[in-house]
Design a protein around this motif. Structure first.
Motif, PDB file in Angstrom:
ATOM      1  N   MET A   1       0.821  -1.208   0.000  1.00  0.00           N
ATOM      2  CA  MET A   1       0.000   0.000   0.000  1.00  0.00           C
ATOM      3  C   MET A   1       0.856   1.259   0.000  1.00  0.00           C
ATOM      4  SD  MET A   1      -3.157  -1.032   2.504  1.00  0.00           S
ATOM      5  CE  MET A   1      -2.119  -1.786   3.738  1.00  0.00           C
ATOM      6  N   ILE A   2       1.985   1.200   0.753  1.00  0.00           N
ATOM      7  CA  ILE A   2       2.891   2.338   0.735  1.00  0.00           C
ATOM      8  C   ILE A   2       3.456   2.524  -0.662  1.00  0.00           C
ATOM      9  CG2 ILE A   2       5.064   3.228   1.630  1.00  0.00           C
ATOM     10  CD1 ILE A   2       2.834   3.381   3.629  1.00  0.00           C
ATOM     11  N   ARG A   3       3.761   1.408  -1.335  1.00  0.00           N
ATOM     12  CA  ARG A   3       4.279   1.477  -2.702  1.00  0.00           C
ATOM     13  C   ARG A   3       3.268   2.129  -3.632  1.00  0.00           C
ATOM     14  NH1 ARG A   3       5.625  -4.207  -4.657  1.00  0.00           N
ATOM     15  NH2 ARG A   3       7.396  -3.931  -3.242  1.00  0.00           N
ATOM     16  N   ALA A   4       1.989   1.839  -3.432  1.00  0.00           N
ATOM     17  CA  ALA A   4       0.951   2.423  -4.285  1.00  0.00           C
ATOM     18  C   ALA A   4       0.923   3.936  -4.162  1.00  0.00           C
ATOM     19  CB  ALA A   4      -0.409   1.833  -3.923  1.00  0.00           C
ATOM     20  N   LEU A   5       1.184   4.455  -2.976  1.00  0.00           N
ATOM     21  CA  LEU A   5       1.191   5.903  -2.793  1.00  0.00           C
ATOM     22  C   LEU A   5       2.250   6.554  -3.665  1.00  0.00           C
ATOM     23  CD1 LEU A   5       0.791   6.122   1.092  1.00  0.00           C
ATOM     24  CD2 LEU A   5      -0.911   6.752  -0.619  1.00  0.00           C
ATOM     25  N   PHE A   6       3.462   6.007  -3.642  1.00  0.00           N
ATOM     26  CA  PHE A   6       4.552   6.590  -4.412  1.00  0.00           C
ATOM     27  C   PHE A   6       4.376   6.352  -5.919  1.00  0.00           C
ATOM     28  CE2 PHE A   6       6.464   6.134  -0.207  1.00  0.00           C
ATOM     29  CZ  PHE A   6       6.995   7.404  -0.028  1.00  0.00           C
ATOM     30  N   THR A   7       3.809   5.188  -6.263  1.00  0.00           N
ATOM     31  CA  THR A   7       3.569   4.897  -7.679  1.00  0.00           C
ATOM     32  C   THR A   7       2.545   5.862  -8.261  1.00  0.00           C
ATOM     33  OG1 THR A   7       4.070   2.556  -7.361  1.00  0.00           O
ATOM     34  CG2 THR A   7       2.809   3.138  -9.323  1.00  0.00           C
ATOM     35  N   ARG A 246      -7.152   9.181  -7.068  1.00  0.00           N
ATOM     36  CA  ARG A 246      -8.055   8.181  -6.493  1.00  0.00           C
ATOM     37  C   ARG A 246      -7.260   6.978  -5.985  1.00  0.00           C
ATOM     38  NH1 ARG A 246     -13.432   6.814  -9.734  1.00  0.00           N
ATOM     39  NH2 ARG A 246     -13.622   9.023  -9.234  1.00  0.00           N
ATOM     40  N   ALA A 247      -6.214   6.616  -6.692  1.00  0.00           N
ATOM     41  CA  ALA A 247      -5.352   5.520  -6.225  1.00  0.00           C
ATOM     42  C   ALA A 247      -4.686   5.892  -4.908  1.00  0.00           C
ATOM     43  CB  ALA A 247      -4.297   5.199  -7.280  1.00  0.00           C
ATOM     44  N   VAL A 248      -4.280   7.160  -4.777  1.00  0.00           N
ATOM     45  CA  VAL A 248      -3.688   7.624  -3.516  1.00  0.00           C
ATOM     46  C   VAL A 248      -4.722   7.516  -2.390  1.00  0.00           C
ATOM     47  CG1 VAL A 248      -2.793   9.631  -2.291  1.00  0.00           C
ATOM     48  CG2 VAL A 248      -1.989   9.130  -4.599  1.00  0.00           C
ATOM     49  N   ARG A 249      -5.948   7.975  -2.673  1.00  0.00           N
ATOM     50  CA  ARG A 249      -6.987   7.915  -1.646  1.00  0.00           C
ATOM     51  C   ARG A 249      -7.295   6.472  -1.250  1.00  0.00           C
ATOM     52  NH1 ARG A 249      -9.496  12.047  -4.754  1.00  0.00           N
ATOM     53  NH2 ARG A 249     -10.930  10.513  -5.644  1.00  0.00           N
ATOM     54  N   THR A 250      -7.347   5.579  -2.247  1.00  0.00           N
ATOM     55  CA  THR A 250      -7.628   4.174  -1.958  1.00  0.00           C
ATOM     56  C   THR A 250      -6.542   3.564  -1.081  1.00  0.00           C
ATOM     57  OG1 THR A 250      -8.807   3.922  -4.060  1.00  0.00           O
ATOM     58  CG2 THR A 250      -8.028   1.914  -2.987  1.00  0.00           C
ATOM     59  N   ALA A 251      -5.273   3.830  -1.421  1.00  0.00           N
ATOM     60  CA  ALA A 251      -4.173   3.314  -0.615  1.00  0.00           C
ATOM     61  C   ALA A 251      -4.212   3.898   0.792  1.00  0.00           C
ATOM     62  CB  ALA A 251      -2.841   3.629  -1.293  1.00  0.00           C
ATOM     63  N   ASP A 252      -4.567   5.183   0.891  1.00  0.00           N
ATOM     64  CA  ASP A 252      -4.649   5.822   2.200  1.00  0.00           C
ATOM     65  C   ASP A 252      -5.778   5.207   3.028  1.00  0.00           C
ATOM     66  OD1 ASP A 252      -4.052   7.976   4.153  1.00  0.00           O
ATOM     67  OD2 ASP A 252      -6.056   8.672   3.583  1.00  0.00           O
ATOM     68  N   ASN A 253      -6.909   4.914   2.404  1.00  0.00           N
ATOM     69  CA  ASN A 253      -8.025   4.284   3.121  1.00  0.00           C
ATOM     70  C   ASN A 253      -7.639   2.892   3.623  1.00  0.00           C
ATOM     71  OD1 ASN A 253      -9.691   6.500   2.725  1.00  0.00           O
ATOM     72  ND2 ASN A 253     -10.603   5.664   0.844  1.00  0.00           N
ATOM     73  N   MET A 254      -6.889   2.162   2.816  1.00  0.00           N
ATOM     74  CA  MET A 254      -6.444   0.828   3.228  1.00  0.00           C
ATOM     75  C   MET A 254      -5.467   0.921   4.402  1.00  0.00           C
ATOM     76  SD  MET A 254      -5.980  -0.913  -0.531  1.00  0.00           S
ATOM     77  CE  MET A 254      -5.543  -2.538   0.083  1.00  0.00           C
ATOM     78  N   LEU A 255      -4.585   1.908   4.370  1.00  0.00           N
ATOM     79  CA  LEU A 255      -3.687   2.118   5.491  1.00  0.00           C
ATOM     80  C   LEU A 255      -4.457   2.506   6.753  1.00  0.00           C
ATOM     81  CD1 LEU A 255      -0.710   4.069   3.854  1.00  0.00           C
ATOM     82  CD2 LEU A 255      -0.606   1.816   4.907  1.00  0.00           C
ATOM     83  N   SER A 256      -5.473   3.340   6.555  1.00  0.00           N
ATOM     84  CA  SER A 256      -6.294   3.758   7.695  1.00  0.00           C
ATOM     85  C   SER A 256      -7.021   2.559   8.298  1.00  0.00           C
ATOM     86  CB  SER A 256      -7.308   4.808   7.252  1.00  0.00           C
ATOM     87  OG  SER A 256      -8.147   5.193   8.319  1.00  0.00           O
ATOM     88  N   ALA A 257      -7.542   1.675   7.440  1.00  0.00           N
ATOM     89  CA  ALA A 257      -8.233   0.485   7.919  1.00  0.00           C
ATOM     90  C   ALA A 257      -7.270  -0.423   8.668  1.00  0.00           C
ATOM     91  CB  ALA A 257      -8.875  -0.279   6.756  1.00  0.00           C
ATOM     92  N   THR A 258      -6.043  -0.512   8.189  1.00  0.00           N
ATOM     93  CA  THR A 258      -5.052  -1.343   8.871  1.00  0.00           C
ATOM     94  C   THR A 258      -4.713  -0.774  10.240  1.00  0.00           C
ATOM     95  OG1 THR A 258      -4.096  -1.974   6.723  1.00  0.00           O
ATOM     96  CG2 THR A 258      -2.730  -2.327   8.676  1.00  0.00           C
ATOM     97  N   SER A 259      -4.573   0.537  10.313  1.00  0.00           N
ATOM     98  CA  SER A 259      -4.243   1.160  11.603  1.00  0.00           C
ATOM     99  C   SER A 259      -5.363   0.983  12.617  1.00  0.00           C
ATOM    100  CB  SER A 259      -3.927   2.644  11.411  1.00  0.00           C
ATOM    101  OG  SER A 259      -5.070   3.366  11.008  1.00  0.00           O
ATOM    102  N   GLU A 260      -6.603   0.858  12.132  1.00  0.00           N
ATOM    103  CA  GLU A 260      -7.739   0.683  13.037  1.00  0.00           C
ATOM    104  C   GLU A 260      -7.732  -0.673  13.707  1.00  0.00           C
ATOM    105  OE1 GLU A 260     -10.047   2.770  14.043  1.00  0.00           O
ATOM    106  OE2 GLU A 260      -9.286   4.428  12.847  1.00  0.00           O
ATOM    107  N   LEU A 261      -7.006  -1.647  13.120  1.00  0.00           N
ATOM    108  CA  LEU A 261      -6.979  -3.000  13.675  1.00  0.00           C
ATOM    109  C   LEU A 261      -6.339  -3.047  15.054  1.00  0.00           C
ATOM    110  CD1 LEU A 261      -6.001  -5.082  10.517  1.00  0.00           C
ATOM    111  CD2 LEU A 261      -8.257  -4.929  11.590  1.00  0.00           C
ATOM    112  N   ILE A 262      -5.423  -2.114  15.300  1.00  0.00           N
ATOM    113  CA  ILE A 262      -4.680  -2.169  16.565  1.00  0.00           C
ATOM    114  C   ILE A 262      -5.296  -1.256  17.618  1.00  0.00           C
ATOM    115  CG2 ILE A 262      -2.542  -2.772  15.418  1.00  0.00           C
ATOM    116  CD1 ILE A 262      -1.653   0.115  15.652  1.00  0.00           C
TER     117      ILE A 262
END
Length: 263
Positions: A1-7, A246-262
């Motif tokens: 997901m981090i890679r998607a942000l830079f890509t 939109r790809a940046v937003r999608t990757a950011d949402n996935m990161l946000s969802a991952t952070s919510e797990l903890i």
């Protein structure tokens, strides 16, 4: 997901460059002899997790690999030297090049530059110069009192004098140059180009020979920018930019969802 942000960020940067180039093309739609630029893309390095054709067992290879790209970059902006439209100005000092040639221009420093802008004018002593006052090469001087000035298709400049309108006087010839790779010329503004290693050395010839083209007196070459094509390209670049955001937003949402797990 981090890679998607830079890509996705590389895609946004590339489309931003396309919009910059398109804006320059549109800004110069009425510039004499202007040649449009075209952006060329390259994909970036790939992260290879599985090489195509690698062995999975004895005598068996995978048909495809696993390679993840790192995005895109603008490899260059190529000048497109197609012929622009010719407009009749009825000005005897205006010339258009119908072909691939360039007019040689001498700067005050003595350096030589090249132009497609044939809007020539007379300075205080009768020399043919560009709109910036730079002398063309070879130098042509129109004597004071000349009745008519004629520039032939082969660049021959003749005049008629008062009292001898039936006899023409030859003043010299405008020569043209061409390049093996005109796209390799360096654009320097003021409708001038400079020779580079990529362009090759200039080939000087009489107009009409060696592919330089003919000279048309009383005409000017307009830019080769097609406004409709540029606007379509502008819309495509804008949409591509939006898709990357939109790809940046999608990757950011996935990161946000991952952070919510903890939490």
């Amino acid at each position: 997901m981090i890679r998607a942000l830079f890509t996705a960020a590389t895609g946004m940067n590339a489309q931003s460059t396309v919009i910059d180039n398109t804006s320059n093309n549109l800004a110069n739609v009425n510039t004499n002899g202007f040649k449009k630029g075209q952006a060329d893309f390259q994909d970036l390095i790939y992260v290879t997790e599985k090489v195509p054709g690698s062995d999975v067992s004895q005598g068996f290879q995978v048909p495809t690999g696993l390679q993840i790209g790192s995005g895109v970059k603008v490899a260059g902006i190529t000048k497109i030297f197609t012929q622009g439209g010719l407009v009749n100005t009825q000005n005897p000092n205006d010339v258009a090049i119908e072909g691939d040639g360039f007019i040689q221009v001498t700067l005050p420093s003595g350096e030589i530059r090249y132009t497609r802008d044939g809007a020539l004018r007379l300075n205080a002593v009768g020399n043919l110069v560009t709109s910036d006052g730079f002398l063309i090469t070879p130098q042509i001087t129109i004597p004071q009192g000349a009745v008519t000035t004629s520039i032939g298709a082969d660049g021959t400049v003749t005049i008629t004098n008062p009292g001898a309108t039936n006899a023409s006087v030859n003043l010299g010839q405008i020569t043209l140059v061409r390049f093996q790779n005109p796209a390799g010329l360096s654009a320097e503004g003021r409708n001038l180009f400079a020779e580079t290693v990529s362009s090759g050395t200039p080939i000087t010839a009489t107009p009409g020979l060696n592919g330089t083209g003919l000279i048309r007196q009383g005409f000017l070459e307009r830019s080769n920018v097609d406004v409709v094509t540029e606007l379509v390209g502008l819309i495509l670049a804008q949409r591509a930019y939006e898709f990357n955001t939109r790809a940046v937003r999608t990757a950011d949402n996935m990161l946000s969802a991952t952070s919510e797990l903890i939490r």
